[in-house]
Design a protein around this motif. Structure first.
Motif, PDB file in Angstrom:
ATOM      1  N   MET A   1      50.477  51.584  50.767  1.00 54.25           N
ATOM      2  CA  MET A   1      49.666  52.374  51.693  1.00 54.25           C
ATOM      3  C   MET A   1      50.030  52.119  53.156  1.00 54.25           C
ATOM      4  SD  MET A   1      47.569  54.107  49.800  1.00 54.25           S
ATOM      5  CE  MET A   1      46.315  54.600  50.960  1.00 54.25           C
ATOM      6  N   GLY A   2      50.857  51.108  53.434  1.00 55.27           N
ATOM      7  CA  GLY A   2      51.168  50.778  54.817  1.00 55.27           C
ATOM      8  C   GLY A   2      50.139  49.826  55.396  1.00 55.27           C
ATOM      9  N   THR A   3      50.486  49.222  56.531  1.00 55.13           N
ATOM     10  CA  THR A   3      49.618  48.206  57.134  1.00 55.13           C
ATOM     11  C   THR A   3      48.237  48.753  57.459  1.00 55.13           C
ATOM     12  OG1 THR A   3      51.636  47.470  58.227  1.00 55.13           O
ATOM     13  CG2 THR A   3      49.618  46.369  58.855  1.00 55.13           C
ATOM     14  N   ALA A   4      48.175  49.990  57.944  1.00 54.65           N
ATOM     15  CA  ALA A   4      46.888  50.577  58.305  1.00 54.65           C
ATOM     16  C   ALA A   4      46.299  51.402  57.166  1.00 54.65           C
ATOM     17  CB  ALA A   4      47.043  51.455  59.552  1.00 54.65           C
TER      18      ALA A   4
ATOM     19  N   MET B   1      46.997  44.249  69.825  1.00 58.42           N
ATOM     20  CA  MET B   1      48.165  43.885  69.033  1.00 58.42           C
ATOM     21  C   MET B   1      48.728  42.546  69.520  1.00 58.42           C
ATOM     22  SD  MET B   1      51.880  45.854  68.732  1.00 58.42           S
ATOM     23  CE  MET B   1      51.200  47.302  67.927  1.00 58.42           C
ATOM     24  N   GLY B   2      48.880  41.594  68.608  1.00 61.44           N
ATOM     25  CA  GLY B   2      49.581  40.371  68.949  1.00 61.44           C
ATOM     26  C   GLY B   2      51.060  40.672  69.118  1.00 61.44           C
ATOM     27  N   VAL B   3      51.651  40.210  70.216  1.00 57.97           N
ATOM     28  CA  VAL B   3      53.060  40.498  70.477  1.00 57.97           C
ATOM     29  C   VAL B   3      53.822  39.203  70.743  1.00 57.97           C
ATOM     30  CG1 VAL B   3      52.624  42.806  71.378  1.00 57.97           C
ATOM     31  CG2 VAL B   3      52.668  40.874  72.961  1.00 57.97           C
ATOM     32  N   ARG B   4      55.093  39.245  70.404  1.00 54.04           N
ATOM     33  CA  ARG B   4      56.008  38.121  70.639  1.00 54.04           C
ATOM     34  C   ARG B   4      57.164  38.592  71.496  1.00 54.04           C
ATOM     35  NH1 ARG B   4      55.578  32.763  69.476  1.00 54.04           N
ATOM     36  NH2 ARG B   4      57.709  32.662  68.746  1.00 54.04           N
ATOM     37  N   GLU B   5      57.625  37.698  72.373  1.00 50.53           N
ATOM     38  CA  GLU B   5      58.817  38.024  73.149  1.00 50.53           C
ATOM     39  C   GLU B   5      60.046  37.781  72.274  1.00 50.53           C
ATOM     40  OE1 GLU B   5      60.369  37.580  77.726  1.00 50.53           O
ATOM     41  OE2 GLU B   5      58.964  36.107  76.914  1.00 50.53           O
TER      42      GLU B   5
ATOM     43  N   ALA C   1      53.744  41.232  66.380  1.00 49.43           N
ATOM     44  CA  ALA C   1      53.728  39.969  65.642  1.00 49.43           C
ATOM     45  C   ALA C   1      52.995  40.088  64.310  1.00 49.43           C
ATOM     46  CB  ALA C   1      53.076  38.879  66.497  1.00 49.43           C
ATOM     47  N   GLY C   2      52.532  41.301  63.967  1.00 50.78           N
ATOM     48  CA  GLY C   2      51.883  41.482  62.666  1.00 50.78           C
ATOM     49  C   GLY C   2      50.460  40.972  62.610  1.00 50.78           C
ATOM     50  N   ILE C   3      49.831  40.768  63.788  1.00 51.07           N
ATOM     51  CA  ILE C   3      48.429  40.343  63.868  1.00 51.07           C
ATOM     52  C   ILE C   3      47.721  41.329  64.793  1.00 51.07           C
ATOM     53  CG2 ILE C   3      46.837  38.449  64.323  1.00 51.07           C
ATOM     54  CD1 ILE C   3      49.251  36.554  64.252  1.00 51.07           C
TER      55      ILE C   3
ATOM     56  N   GLU D   1      46.818  57.970  52.008  1.00 52.36           N
ATOM     57  CA  GLU D   1      48.149  58.270  52.533  1.00 52.36           C
ATOM     58  C   GLU D   1      48.763  57.004  53.116  1.00 52.36           C
ATOM     59  OE1 GLU D   1      48.495  61.468  55.297  1.00 52.36           O
ATOM     60  OE2 GLU D   1      47.097  62.764  54.207  1.00 52.36           O
ATOM     61  N   PHE D   2      50.095  56.958  53.081  1.00 51.64           N
ATOM     62  CA  PHE D   2      50.788  55.855  53.737  1.00 51.64           C
ATOM     63  C   PHE D   2      50.582  55.986  55.244  1.00 51.64           C
ATOM     64  CE2 PHE D   2      54.293  53.747  55.816  1.00 51.64           C
ATOM     65  CZ  PHE D   2      54.453  52.580  55.081  1.00 51.64           C
ATOM     66  N   TYR D   3      50.181  54.895  55.868  1.00 54.36           N
ATOM     67  CA  TYR D   3      49.873  54.934  57.302  1.00 54.36           C
ATOM     68  C   TYR D   3      50.098  53.531  57.855  1.00 54.36           C
ATOM     69  CZ  TYR D   3      47.402  57.077  61.300  1.00 54.36           C
ATOM     70  OH  TYR D   3      47.080  57.630  62.518  1.00 54.36           O
ATOM     71  N   ASP D   4      51.043  53.390  58.765  1.00 57.70           N
ATOM     72  CA  ASP D   4      51.326  52.048  59.262  1.00 57.70           C
ATOM     73  C   ASP D   4      50.650  51.814  60.607  1.00 57.70           C
ATOM     74  OD1 ASP D   4      52.933  53.377  61.094  1.00 57.70           O
ATOM     75  OD2 ASP D   4      54.800  52.879  60.064  1.00 57.70           O
ATOM     76  N   MET D   5      50.655  50.570  61.035  1.00 60.91           N
ATOM     77  CA  MET D   5      49.928  50.196  62.244  1.00 60.91           C
ATOM     78  C   MET D   5      50.518  50.816  63.515  1.00 60.91           C
ATOM     79  SD  MET D   5      47.084  48.634  62.731  1.00 60.91           S
ATOM     80  CE  MET D   5      46.801  47.490  61.385  1.00 60.91           C
ATOM     81  N   PRO D   6      51.854  50.906  63.678  1.00 60.22           N
ATOM     82  CA  PRO D   6      52.377  51.584  64.877  1.00 60.22           C
ATOM     83  C   PRO D   6      51.884  53.022  65.004  1.00 60.22           C
ATOM     84  CG  PRO D   6      54.116  50.316  63.841  1.00 60.22           C
ATOM     85  CD  PRO D   6      52.942  50.281  62.898  1.00 60.22           C
ATOM     86  N   THR D   7      51.739  53.724  63.867  1.00 58.10           N
ATOM     87  CA  THR D   7      51.233  55.094  63.906  1.00 58.10           C
ATOM     88  C   THR D   7      49.797  55.132  64.410  1.00 58.10           C
ATOM     89  OG1 THR D   7      52.656  55.642  62.015  1.00 58.10           O
ATOM     90  CG2 THR D   7      50.906  57.197  62.554  1.00 58.10           C
TER      91      THR D   7
END
Length: 350
Positions: free
Chosen positions: A202-205, A250-254, A286-288, A303-309
């Motif tokens: 289903m994707g992350t979201a 959104m947790g982000v990493r450099e 970072a997936g968090i 439906e498949f729905y990911d977090m960036p969407t």
């Protein structure tokens, strides 16, 4: 972190006023700030007592009395780091600052040790196939692979529980019975664990759309991939989300990428400069994540729905989407080399 408005003073505050503030507060300390909210130091009951012993009047200002080099922690420091700072320096309160030394809050040792349970849910995405880690994942779901002396997912659960986040929902799929048999209802780990079965990816979201009405969180909630190991301070993550009035964080990493060649800069066919193997820095997910409950209503059903969407949609709606920089230890265990690296580093980092 505790509300600090009642313990803020400046260099012109009298010792008498500082003492009254300390007596009225349970925090046993005042934070000395300048006009731009930068931390200058701290003053405690002990500092004032020593001043009185040196015949300094209570009507004088604190400028020559307060402690100007206090131990502080950064807003991105993990709970373990803050506890260690308290232990090493034998202190019971520690100011929290951002990277510009602006005050963010105050952590109190006793409350760090006895974290209260929080209502915010944690939704862990643990249904992936882990194809890049075969043959290790042929009989074991990736989140259950051992790193250190326990499954990856156990470390994740224990980390959240240590910050008081005990209400956990696992979105399961591939070999789900192994995860359910191991964690059961979560009570063995100090958690309350529920499960949602993904019959297809289903994707992350997208998996969030499978939440029943009774399981939809009313408070901001975490979403995290089940193949990460990190020392991020989850309580600070939540506070950052709330303080910034965010809809989604959104947790982000450099991430640094080095071009393996000399980069030639051209202008009208002429070479203007050559930069040998330049390094470019990017921020990557970072997936968090932390989401408000309204975000679930934006996701299509089944439906498949990911977090960036989802974030793209929120951005188009002009909603407040922010980033939380993760500077603590973090590793995404998606490939064999990362799995081996995590095992080498585990006991040092955890």
């Amino acid at each position: 972190m505790k509300n600090i408005e009642d313990i803020i003073v400046n260099e012109d505050t009298s010792l008498r006023d500082a003492l009254n503030i300390i007596d009225k507060s349970s925090k046993q300390i005042c934070l000395v700030l300048d006009n731009s909210q930068k931390l200058l130091g701290t003053i405690s009951d002990g500092d004032i007592r020593r001043a009185l012993l040196n015949n300094i009047s209570l009507d004088e200002t604190i400028i020559n009395v307060y402690f100007k080099n206090p131990t502080v922690a950064n807003v991105n420091d993990s709970k373990e780091t803050i506890l260690n700072l308290c232990k090493i320096n034998k202190i019971h309160q520690i100011p929290i600052v951002d990277n510009d030394n602006n005050i963010v809050g105050l952590e109190i040792l006793d409350e760090l040790i006895a974290s209260e349970s929080k209502v915010n849910k944690v939704i862990l995405m643990v249904g992936g196939l882990g194809t890049r880690l075969r043959p290790l994942t042929e009989n074991t779901p990736k989140p259950m692979l051992p790193v250190g002396d326990k499954p990856i997912l156990q470390t994740i659960v224990e980390k959240f529980v240590s910050y008081g986040f005990v209400n956990i929902v696992m979105c399961i799929g591939y070999k789900s019975h192994i995860i359910q048999d191991f964690f059961e209802d979560g009570s063995r780990f100090g958690a309350n664990i529920e499960y949602i079965l993904e019959n297809e990816r289903m994707g992350t979201a997208g998996a969030l759309s499978l939440l029943s009405q009774s399981k939809i969180p009313s408070e901001p909630f975490f979403v995290m991939n089940g193949d990460l190991l990190t020392n991020v301070n989850f309580e600070h993550f939540l506070n950052f989300h709330i303080q910034n009035n965010a809809k989604a964080t959104m947790g982000v990493r450099e991430y640094d990428f080095q071009v393996p060649y000399g980069v030639v800069n051209l202008e009208d066919g002429k070479i203007k400069s050559i930069i040998e193997k330049p390094v470019h820095s990017f921020f990557v997910s970072a997936g968090i994540y932390m989401l408000n409950s309204e975000c679930i209503n934006l996701m299509p059903k089944d439906e498949f729905y990911d977090m960036p969407t989802l974030f793209d949609k929120l951005i188009q709606m002009n909603e407040n989407t922010i980033s939380f920089p993760i500077r603590e230890y973090w590793i995404d265990i998606g490939r064999m080399d990362e799995y081996e690296k995590a095992n080498k580093e585990y006991h040092e980092m955890f």
